[in-house]
Design a protein around this motif. Structure first.
Motif, short mmCIF file in Angstrom:
data_model
loop_
_atom_site.label_atom_id
_atom_site.label_comp_id
_atom_site.label_asym_id
_atom_site.label_seq_id
_atom_site.Cartn_x
_atom_site.Cartn_y
_atom_site.Cartn_z
N ARG A 194 -4.17 7.56 -5.45
CA ARG A 194 -5.49 6.64 -5.75
C ARG A 194 -5.34 5.30 -5.30
O ARG A 194 -4.11 4.76 -5.53
CB ARG A 194 -5.50 6.68 -7.19
CG ARG A 194 -5.92 8.05 -7.89
CD ARG A 194 -5.72 8.13 -9.41
NE ARG A 194 -5.89 7.12 -10.17
CZ ARG A 194 -7.22 6.90 -10.65
NH1 ARG A 194 -8.27 7.77 -10.69
NH2 ARG A 194 -7.34 5.70 -11.49
N ILE A 208 -7.40 1.58 -5.75
CA ILE A 208 -8.25 0.79 -6.56
C ILE A 208 -8.67 -0.42 -6.11
O ILE A 208 -7.56 -1.19 -5.57
CB ILE A 208 -7.99 0.83 -7.98
CG1 ILE A 208 -7.74 2.10 -8.75
CG2 ILE A 208 -9.18 0.07 -8.82
CD1 ILE A 208 -6.41 2.33 -9.53
N VAL A 251 -12.56 3.11 -7.61
CA VAL A 251 -11.60 3.85 -6.89
C VAL A 251 -11.87 4.32 -5.97
O VAL A 251 -12.93 5.22 -5.61
CB VAL A 251 -11.24 5.29 -8.04
CG1 VAL A 251 -10.35 6.04 -7.67
CG2 VAL A 251 -11.02 4.58 -9.42
N VAL A 252 -11.40 3.87 -4.88
CA VAL A 252 -11.85 4.06 -3.37
C VAL A 252 -11.16 5.12 -2.65
O VAL A 252 -11.59 5.88 -1.83
CB VAL A 252 -11.86 2.84 -2.20
CG1 VAL A 252 -12.96 1.83 -2.94
CG2 VAL A 252 -10.46 2.19 -2.62
N LEU A 298 0.15 2.33 4.77
CA LEU A 298 1.02 1.32 5.37
C LEU A 298 1.18 0.20 4.25
O LEU A 298 1.95 -0.80 4.71
CB LEU A 298 0.01 0.48 6.42
CG LEU A 298 0.83 -0.04 7.47
CD1 LEU A 298 1.21 0.66 8.30
CD2 LEU A 298 -0.16 -1.32 8.17
N LEU A 355 -0.72 -1.80 2.68
CA LEU A 355 -1.72 -3.11 2.56
C LEU A 355 -2.72 -3.15 1.49
O LEU A 355 -3.15 -4.28 1.26
CB LEU A 355 -2.58 -2.77 3.91
CG LEU A 355 -2.14 -3.27 5.46
CD1 LEU A 355 -2.80 -3.02 6.46
CD2 LEU A 355 -1.75 -4.85 5.40
N GLN A 356 -2.66 -2.09 0.82
CA GLN A 356 -3.65 -2.01 -0.54
C GLN A 356 -2.77 -2.66 -1.75
O GLN A 356 -1.58 -2.18 -1.73
CB GLN A 356 -3.86 -0.73 -0.75
CG GLN A 356 -5.30 -0.27 0.31
CD GLN A 356 -6.56 -1.07 0.07
OE1 GLN A 356 -6.62 -1.38 -1.30
NE2 GLN A 356 -7.39 -1.27 0.84
N ASP A 357 -3.36 -3.41 -2.55
CA ASP A 357 -2.63 -3.95 -3.73
C ASP A 357 -2.30 -2.94 -4.74
O ASP A 357 -1.51 -2.85 -5.50
CB ASP A 357 -3.31 -5.18 -4.12
CG ASP A 357 -3.29 -6.22 -3.43
OD1 ASP A 357 -2.09 -6.19 -2.55
OD2 ASP A 357 -3.87 -7.17 -3.30
N ARG A 358 -3.54 -2.06 -5.11
CA ARG A 358 -3.50 -1.27 -6.47
C ARG A 358 -3.22 0.01 -5.86
O ARG A 358 -4.40 0.71 -5.77
CB ARG A 358 -4.48 -1.55 -7.36
CG ARG A 358 -4.44 -2.69 -7.93
CD ARG A 358 -5.63 -3.33 -8.89
NE ARG A 358 -5.46 -2.26 -10.11
CZ ARG A 358 -6.69 -2.20 -10.93
NH1 ARG A 358 -7.58 -2.97 -10.59
NH2 ARG A 358 -6.39 -1.37 -11.83
N VAL A 402 4.67 -3.97 3.61
CA VAL A 402 4.24 -3.64 4.95
C VAL A 402 5.40 -3.54 5.76
O VAL A 402 5.40 -2.26 6.65
CB VAL A 402 3.04 -4.65 5.53
CG1 VAL A 402 2.59 -3.73 6.96
CG2 VAL A 402 1.99 -4.44 4.30
#
Ligand SMILES: Nc1ncnc2c1ncn2[C@@H]1O[C@H](COP(=O)(O)OP(=O)(O)OP(=O)(O)O)[C@@H](O)[C@H]1O
Ligand SMILES: Nc1ncnc2c1ncn2[C@@H]1O[C@H](COP(=O)(O)OP(=O)(O)OP(=O)(O)O)[C@@H](O)[C@H]1O
Ligand SMILES: [Mg+2]
Ligand SMILES: [Mg+2]
Lengths: 513, 429, 336, 427
Positions: free
Chosen positions: A261, A263, A269-270, A302, A304-307, A324
């Protein structure tokens, strides 16, 4: 209104982008303009639209010579343009964008927003669009943004409409819709110039086809011409249009994504509970309309997303929650969706860009020093191997064409020992010749036993490359289906409908067996 | 519709409606807790007795509000309890996955200041209107500068040259008013001076594509050098060029008699009234008029503006000049509106503070104004506190506005997004 | 070296070639304070002697010594450095150039044969100012504020505070002083020596405390205080510092009750003239009430508004200070 | 399959080279300086009292006016030259060349602080906080310099390091807050300047902190002799060993930016933080490190101020405006280490000469600011200079590009490999 371009020549310094080009678009006609990247199509249209001044030649509308000092003149003369890169102000509403440049005002110079809204609604109704005039443009899906562009042109009563590569960012469905709109406009008497790289679309919608290469008109063609004919006309040689590849020989499981998941910054929630497995020597294509979580999925892999919640195991090792740099060190190669923004440093040389992901240690760094000689050698090799066309390895990548920029990214990412290769939109906006090359390299990577994820909104590409296809919709995977799944089924899945085949994973396993 | 919609329709307008994961940030309650503890320390460890007097009206006010005499210790305790309650409320709010409302933070802020002033003003009196009027005075040039900054950046040109525009306006208005003997001509000349400085910025950044920050910084140096040079060479030798003329205050009939607000807002000189007009005009203009729409379009997406027939570079040039003119008015406040005489380097960094207010205010005229006011308030609070004899060394009081700004920018604003094309030259073939 | 400069400079006939020079501190010569007054003194002396002079401004403290060097290169006979900050640069230069004479204002730490310190017991005069202020005040509140918290500033404020206290003690009154607490050495400072909005607001806060006599100490900041007074329209008054501001600033003259004079200009003039006449000495020039090096200016426009006994009282106090029966104390005072 | 480039004929090439020299950056810089001096000369003449007087009867005797203009400007500029380069009136050779060393002395802090600002520029940040960092560096270096009695070999390096640490800490605050909260470094640096100023002011007047014993002035004690930077060429010349530190710092920056992996990351983040992050670099780490190093370099300027330029005790004005001058130095040097070095020398000369000019004929020192800023403006806008001097634009790659050239070795290596390629292509 009849549009006629006569002997248009446009030079940029030593480069002749348009060389005595003639072109006519009759009212009620869709005239397709075909050409490789850099052939000079956009330049020609920008000349027509008053953005550039032609060095030679004339523009006639209904046989009257025109002089356009700027886009304002062109618009007033009845020319509208839907640009290759949308010309919308992202933070404005639809109505504001549509009224921009020809605003009506009420007393005291206040903007007449109600009037603009009404106009947007009126045009939307006429063409069956569903566009909220008060929506903020940057929050709209690209398909809708494009409609806003069309409304913008129509709100000024354009009689000649130019579409510069309008389909590059659309789903098949959206593309079909757009073509329907174009036909409708044509039937209403508008003259349309339609620029695209996609041969299928040209044959489907065009009444006439002009092909330009290296700034010159190299021929006209009928919509009945075959793909191969058109392609060789464009490129000047014959091109392989399908990807030659052996059936996959998947090895053991390499990547396990479990309950992922993602966010985003505003709490949406993308990526929603995505799970899949990927084997060595296999290409998993992720299809879907843009903005359904594919970008975030690859970015989550990778780091790169925080949540991010859930697990990502690469060869049994957890890479979720790692930096990363760790993920790259674990052997992940990544081609980002937006190469100029995320993939390359425009002011850096080709050589420097080729070491961008290895700035901490060997092979190009030793005890804090850069090993420039090794780098130059490496870069020279890669330039040759990937056929990166440039003045040399010290050319800033910002000066390269899009296709060559993409080759730099690929060269960099494929020159490490990979255990997973993720390529997002690897061929977006690049020409047929380069696409061919990129596809070959992706398949070759698979054949070396590396698991590959390809994200693409192009169904052609998805079906050509994939061994399996995962379709994403609203952040979730609708289904994972075999590569030979028919286009219309995929199209439905992209709209969120679960596939007919009740158990696609089973189907997949049968295939593997 | 049927002919147009293909069989496999994806209604393109349908934004994928995603579920929303709620977030909670404990930043606010923690900050409140820190300040509550600070207040607690004041009433316990640094206990002060006596009474603190808040005078709500000065002797010339039309309506004389009574003085508020508060027992220092008692008020401190009560306020600390209230602060603690607000902190708990905020924490509860966050625990329930809700955001702490801005007004609650504002109430907390005000109460904390009251508590602090009560403590600091033990056995002393604090003139509340004086505190506020002083804040407004210190904020006025900052607000003009910030408005100029907002316009300039909104149209796509980073305006580091606010300092130069203020200083230029101050110098020219003082000299012109002295020479012509007319304050009004002086005021207009300030507009012109600010605009001229801005035009240099515009020409270099738009025509010659020089980095905007570079031009801005260099212009500040240039204007400082020029005005100081001329001040030393010319003005000090001919006092007639620097006579120190000033606008006097105009009371606005009726309005100026409102208690507290009246003397604060409506017994000011014309430069301040012009500031009110400027704030409103910039706000309405930016968001409600054709001028503002085009200006913002040019700053956000110049190509898009160009393709609809807006002359990007001309728009930039004239609006940057306008921005300079507004900042130039702020410069006139230093001389015609406040001090009269021009002094060397008299803006003393106000332009940089205004720049900070622009960023702090997220490129919005109203927020930027509020940021400038906050800064003015913090500066004047420092004055008031040192008069009532706060036990803190003067340097730390002088530091206050700057520290407050750092805390506010780091804690509340964080990353903010400016106009997308700000700082980028628009190059057309 | 002196090169071709006439070494006969100490004779009166050659006085037209005598070249007195001055270096300002970082405040510059337009500071409406000691730099400016020093320059005034230099100019007066030079025109009286019929010579030219050179004066250089220092933009910051790192150029003090190079400015002195520049003046040495200009073959100055006497170099006056203004402000304690130049003390060390002066000391070094004086040691290296024993043939050149130096004088230094507001510093008495150099002990060299070719350096003459010029200092002032400003607190003595400020004492009189404080007393006069307390006597004049109708609200019972007087105020003072400073530029930066440095001794040359606080010495005024200390003397002023003592004067107010002496008044209260003598008259059994309770005139309150705001803006400076002598005991804790804390008070209102504008942070710099610029007239401006900040200085005006600082003065305004004193007015808001009902102070009706204010002594701003720090060059031009009094101008801001004057504007604050004009804006408040309540007829408060100012006490000037350094020179008789009634005369130097006619625009604001009507606001000045009196001024606490620190005779920099006459002192500088005297030192230059002495030196030009060949009477240079290392003996410090110390301005005191006794030698009229410091003092209280006339009340000018307020002659008729002050208490009729005040001039006499001030004379008594002055005598008291001179004979030591009244003590003026300031931590900022130079060790006597 | 490499691109076929039409090779220009030799004749054409040499003509291009000639044209490029005439309108090259170096030439533009020279012309920019000339232009700035001309404009400032006009200012000097226009405000000169004699010029004013003679212009009163201009039509009667114009010669007087021209004479006055010429003498006011020529005296001003010859005294700049005399103060900054060679004093041709001096009696000894040492005296004649000593202005050169004044120039170096003034240039010293400008160069290091300029390097610091340039470094932050290259990492995509704008450090307006030089003032604060110099103050922090000076306070730290000064404190070590006057507090400990140590042998020179230990004391001096220790004091310099203290200055570096002080400046680095003040820079670190900026980088850290920016990395943690995303706050804009421009605001942070401006605010921290004031904070440093008041903090140091407080410490300077508080006994036991930085205040000298036995005085009530807000001034620090003198630096102990063991921590004073010794003169480089004997005591008759102003320049001290600090200049060697400055040269070393320039070499270091040059190495850092062009040859080190950390510098590579600085530049990458400076040009495109998104791509850098995607390539696995720690963007926040770069922010912190770049500000630490930037602050450290500026801190050296603080250290040379109190250990070399003003060793007799400092006050809170010790930054001497260098923090802001450093910005123009960095800009003029186009953020390249040796460019900054050259720009620092030029500005040092202007400063040294400016004071000499002031002493000689009383032109206010502020004119130097005017000259400096005009130079930077003109250098930044080559087309303007070309228009004024009617030069033709150079062939390709003119324009206001601020992109750095790739390191020379890489270029050379590239040239080799590309010739190899062309040979292959020809076969
Ligand atoms: N600013 C520039 N300076 C010099 N050459 C340039 C510049 N921009 C583009 N070029 C050159 O022009 C050519 C085409 O560039 P362009 O980006 O238009 O290609 P394109 O049509 O988008 O091709 P692609 O299909 O690869 O995206 C390239 O050879 C490139 O090197
Ligand atoms: N502003 C410009 N300056 C210099 N060269 C340019 C400029 N715009 C376009 N060109 C060059 O002109 C040529 C034609 O570019 P154009 O954008 O018209 O190609 P295109 O056919 O639209 O390609 P694509 O399919 O990538 O959109 C390219 O080589 C490009 O690099
Ligand atoms: Mg194109
Ligand atoms: Mg392209």
């Amino acid at each position: 209104m009849k549009l006629e371009l006569q002997g248009i020549t446009k030079r940029f310094g030593a480069l002749t982008a348009n060389d005595h080009i003639d072109l006519t678009a009759e009212p009620g006609e869709i005239h397709a303009l075909l050409g490789e990247n850099g052939a000079g199509k956009s330049t020609l249209m920008n000349v027509l639209y008053g953005l550039y001044q032609a060095d030679e030649g004339r523009i006639l509308l209904d046989d009257v010579p025109q002089h356009f000092a700027g886009p304002g003149d062109a618009m007033n003369a009845g020319i509208g343009m839907v640009h290759q890169h949308f010309m919308l102000v992202p933070v404005f509403t639809v109505a504001e964008n549509v009224m921009l440049g020809h605003e009506e005002t009420t007393f005291g110079g206040r903007l007449d927003l109600p009037g603009a809204r009404a106009k947007v609604r009126e045009i939307s109704r006429r063409f069956g669009f569903d566009v909220d005039p008060d929506a903020i443009v940057e929050e709209l899906p690209v398909g809708v943004q494009q409609r806003v562009e069309i409304i913008k042109a129509l709100s000024r009563e354009a009689k000649v409409l130019i579409f510069d590569e309008p389909t590059a960012v659309l789903t098949p469905q959206e593309t079909d819709e757009l073509m329907a709109i174009m036909r409708q406009l044509r039937d209403a008497g508008t003259a349309i110039v339609f620029i695209t790289h996609k041969l299928r679309e040209v044959r489907e919608v065009a009444d006439r086809i002009t092909v330009i290469r290296l700034g010159k008109v190299v021929g006209e063609a009928e919509p009945t011409a075959s793909n191969a004919e058109l392609a060789s006309l464009m490129v000047g040689r014959s091109v392989e249009l399908t990807v030659q590849k052996e059936p996959a020989t998947p090895g053991e499981t390499a990547l396990v994504v479990d309950g992922l998941r993602v966010i985003d910054a505003i709490g949406q929630v993308v990526v929603d509970d995505v799970s899949f497995e990927l084997h060595r020597g296999e290409i998993l294509a992720i299809a879907g309309v843009q903005g359904n979580g594919q970008t975030e999925l690859t970015e989550a892999i990778l780091g790169l997303q925080d949540r991010v919640e859930g697990r990502i195991l690469l060869d049994g090792r957890e890479i979720q929650g790692q930096s990363v740099r760790r993920v790259l060190d674990a052997g992940v190669g990544f081609v980002p969706e937006d190469r100029t923004e995320d993939g390359l440093v425009g002011e850096f040389t080709i050589a420097e860009n080729l070491m961008l992901d290895r700035s901490y240690r060997s092979p190009f760094v030793r005890r804090g020093w850069l090993k420039l000689v090794d780098l130059a050698q490496f870069a020279a090799d890669k330039v040759k191997e990937f056929d990166i066309r440039s003045q040399g390895i010290t050319t800033p990548v910002g000066r390269l064409s899009g296709g060559n920029q993409q080759k730099v990214v690929l060269a960099r990412e494929l020159s490490r020992d990979l255990r997973l290769f993720v390529a997002a939109q690897p061929t977006r906006g690049i020409d047929v010749g380069s696409i061919e090359f990129v596809h070959k390299r992706i398949v070759a990577t698979r054949d070396e036993g590396v698991p590959v994820i390809v994200v693409s909104t192009e169904l052609d590409e998805v079906t050509a490359l994939a061994d399996r296809i995962a379709v994403m919709y609203r952040g979730a995977i609708v289904g994972i289906v075999p590569a030979d799944t028919p286009r219309d089924v995929l199209g439905l899945m992209m709209a969120g409908e679960t596939p007919d085949a009740p158990d696609s994973e089973n189907h997949q396993k049968e295939q593997l067996a | 519709m049927s002919t147009l919609t293909p069989d496999v329709a994806v209604p393109a307008s349908e934004t994928p409606g995603l579920s929303v994961e709620r977030t909670r940030s404990w930043k606010a309650p923690i900050a409140l807790a820190v300040f509550t503890i600070l207040a607690l320390l004041l009433v316990t460890a640094a206990h002060r007795g006596g009474h603190s007097t808040f005078r709500l009206a000065s002797s010339t006010d039309f309506v004389k509000l009574p003085n508020a005499v508060l027992p220092t210790a008692g008020t401190g305790v009560v306020l600390t309890i209230v602060l603690a309650v607000i902190t708990l409320l905020a924490a509860a709010q966050v625990a329930r996955w809700q955001k702490v409302p801005l007004w609650l933070l504002a109430v907390f802020g005000v109460l904390f200041f009251v508590a602090f002033l009560t403590w600091a003003g033990s056995d002393n009196s604090i003139l509340v209107p004086g505190l506020l009027i002083g804040s407004l005075g210190l904020s006025t040039p900052l607000i003009f500068g910030a408005l100029g900054g907002v316009i300039s950046e909104r149209v796509g040109v980073v305006n580091v040259a606010i300092e130069g525009q203020l200083l230029g306006g101050a110098f020219v208005s003082a000299v012109v008013a002295s020479v012509t003997g007319s304050l009004w001509v002086g005021l207009v000349s300030a507009l012109v001076a600010g605009a001229v400085v801005s035009m240099v910025l515009a020409v270099f950044s738009i025509r010659y594509l020089v980095d905007q920050v570079i031009v801005g910084v260099v212009l500040n140096v240039l204007v400082t050098g020029l005005t100081s040079f001329l001040y030393g060479e010319v003005l000090t030798n001919s006092p007639g060029l620097n006579k120190g003329l000033r606008f006097s205050a105009w009371d606005i009939p009726g309005l100026s008699r409102i208690p507290l607000i009246g003397p604060l807002l409506f017994q000011q000189n014309v430069v301040v009234y012009l500031m009110y007009i400027a704030i409103a005009a910039v706000f309405i203009g930016l968001f409600r008029t054709r001028w503002g729409l085009r200006l913002r379009a040019v700053g956000e997406h110049p190509q898009a503006a160009d393709t609809v027939g807006i002359k990007v570079n001309a728009t930039r040039f004239w609006n940057v000049s306008l921005a300079g003119a507004i900042a130039g008015l702020g410069g006139a406040f230093f001389t015609l509106g406040d001090l009269g005489e021009f002094q060397k380097e008299m803006t003393a960094g106000a332009g940089y503070i205004a720049l900070a207010a622009v960023i702090f205010g997220r490129w919005d005229p109203i927020r930027a104004t509020l940021a400038a006011l906050l800064f003015g308030f913090a500066s004047n609070l420092q004055n008031v506190l040192s008069v009532v004899g706060s036990p803190v060394p003067s340097e730390f009081m002088l530091m206050l506005p700057y520290v407050v700004t750092i805390l506010a920018v780091a804690g509340l604003v964080g990353q903010s997004r400016g106009p997308a094309a700000s700082g980028k030259p628009y190059i057309k073939s | 070296g002196c090169g071709s400069a006439p070494s006969a400079s100490k004779t009166t006939s050659a006085s037209s070639k005598y070249l007195p020079c001055m270096v300002s501190d970082s405040g510059g010569f337009n500071d409406k304070s000691f730099n400016e007054l020093g320059l005034d003194g230099l100019k007066e002396a030079a025109s009286g002697l019929g010579t030219s002079y050179k004066a250089v401004e220092s933009a910051d403290q790192t150029v003090y010594s190079s400015n002195i060097t520049s003046l040495l290169n200009q073959k100055c006979n006497l170099i006056i450095t203004v402000g304690y900050l130049l003390s060390d640069a002066t000391k070094t230069a004086a040691k290296a150039n024993p043939k050149t004479d130096f004088a230094t204002i507001d510093d008495n730490e150099i002990d060299a044969a070719n350096v003459r310190p010029i200092t002032f017991e400003t607190d003595e005069a400020a004492f009189l100012g404080g007393y006069a202020a307390a006597s004049y005040s109708k609200t019972g509140v007087v105020g003072t504020l400073g530029g930066q918290q440095i001794p040359t500033v606080t010495i005024f404020m200390d003397g002023f505070a003592d004067g107010v206290a002496y008044y209260n003690q003598q008259k059994h009154k309770n005139v309150k002083l705001v803006g400076w607490n002598e005991k804790t050495q804390k008070g209102v400072f504008t942070g710099g020596f610029e007239a401006g909005t900040a200085a005006k607001q600082a003065a305004q806060t004193l007015l808001d405390q009902d102070a009706d006599v204010i002594m701003p100490v720090g060059g031009p900041i009094y101008q801001s205080a004057a504007q604050a007074i004009k804006d408040s329209k309540k007829g408060q008054v100012l006490i000037g510092v350094d020179s008789d501001t009634y005369q130097t600033d006619p625009q604001n003259a009507s606001l000045f009750l009196t001024s606490v004079e620190k005779g920099i200009a006459p002192a500088t003039k005297a030192v230059v003239e002495d030196a030009a006449k060949g009477n240079f000495t290392k003996t410090p020039y110390i301005g005191t009430l006794k030698n009229d090096g410091v003092g209280l200016a006339p009340f000018h426009d307020y002659k008729d508004k002050i208490s009729s006994t005040l001039p006499a009282e001030l004379n008594t106090i002055k005598a008291g200070i001179i004979d030591g029966s009244i003590k003026v104390e300031s931590p900022a005072a130079l060790t006597k | 399959m490499s691109e076929v480039q039409p090779t220009p004929s030799r004749d054409e090439r040499s003509r291009t080279i000639l044209r490029d020299i005439v309108s090259s950056n170096a030439m533009i810089s020279v012309l920019a300086v000339v232009l700035a001096l001309v404009i400032s000369g006009i200012l000097i003449a226009a405000t000169d009292p004699t010029v004013e007087k003679t212009s009163g009867y201009f039509f009667a005797r114009p010669g007087d006016t021209f004479q006055a203009i010429w003498s006011s400007v020529s005296i001003a500029y010859s005294s700049i030259f005399q103060g900054a380069v060679i004093d041709f009136q001096a009696s000894t050779f040492a005296g004649a060349i000593s202005p050169l060393f004044d120039t170096l002395n003034f240039a010293m802090p400008l160069i290091v602080a300029g390097l610091g600002v340039a470094l932050s520029f290259r990492a995509g940040m704008f450090n307006i906080g030089g003032q604060g960092q110099i103050l922090a560096g000076a306070a730290a270096a000064g404190w070590v310099g006057f507090s400990f009695h140590l042998p020179l070999a230990i004391h001096l390096p220790l004091a310099v390091i203290a200055g570096i640490v002080g400046g680095a800490f003040w820079g670190f605050l900026v980088g850290f807050i920016k990395a943690r909260t995303g706050a804009h470094e421009v605001i942070l640096t401006i605010m921290l300047n004031y904070v440093a100023f008041y903090l140091i002011s407080f410490m300077l007047r508080t006994p036991g902190l930085l205040q000298a014993k036995g005085t009530t002035n807000p001034q620090s004690p003198a630096t102990l002799p063991s921590a004073v930077l010794p003169p480089l060429l004997g005591s008759q010349f102003a320049v001290n060993v600090g200049f060697l530190i400055v040269i070393a710092a320039t070499f270091f920056c040059s190495w850092l930016l062009n040859r080190s992996s950390l510098g590579f990351r600085f530049r990458a983040v400076g040009e495109n933080p998104h791509a850098s992050r995607t390539a696995g670099m720690s963007v926040k780490g770069v922010y912190v490190w770049a500000m630490v190093l930037s602050g450290a370099l500026v801190g050296i300027a603080g250290a040379t101020q109190v250990l070399g330029t003003l060793t007799t005790g400092f006050s809170s004005g010790i930054d001497a405006g260098i923090g802001f001058d450093a910005i123009t130095v960095a800009l003029l040097g186009r953020s390249r280490p040796w460019g900054v070095f050259g720009a620092g020398l030029l500005f040092g000369a202007l400063k040294a000469g400016g004071y000499a000019m002031q002493a000689a004929n009383g032109v206010p020192i502020d004119i130097v600011l005017v000259v400096q800023s005009l130079i930077v403006l003109f250098v930044a806008a080559p087309p303007l200079v070309r228009t004024i001097f009617r030069l033709r634009a150079p062939g390709a790659g003119g324009g206001p590009s601020t992109t750095a050239k790739p390191p020379r070795r890489l270029r050379r290596a590239a040239a080799e490999s590309s010739t190899a390629q062309t040979v292959e292509a020809a076969q």
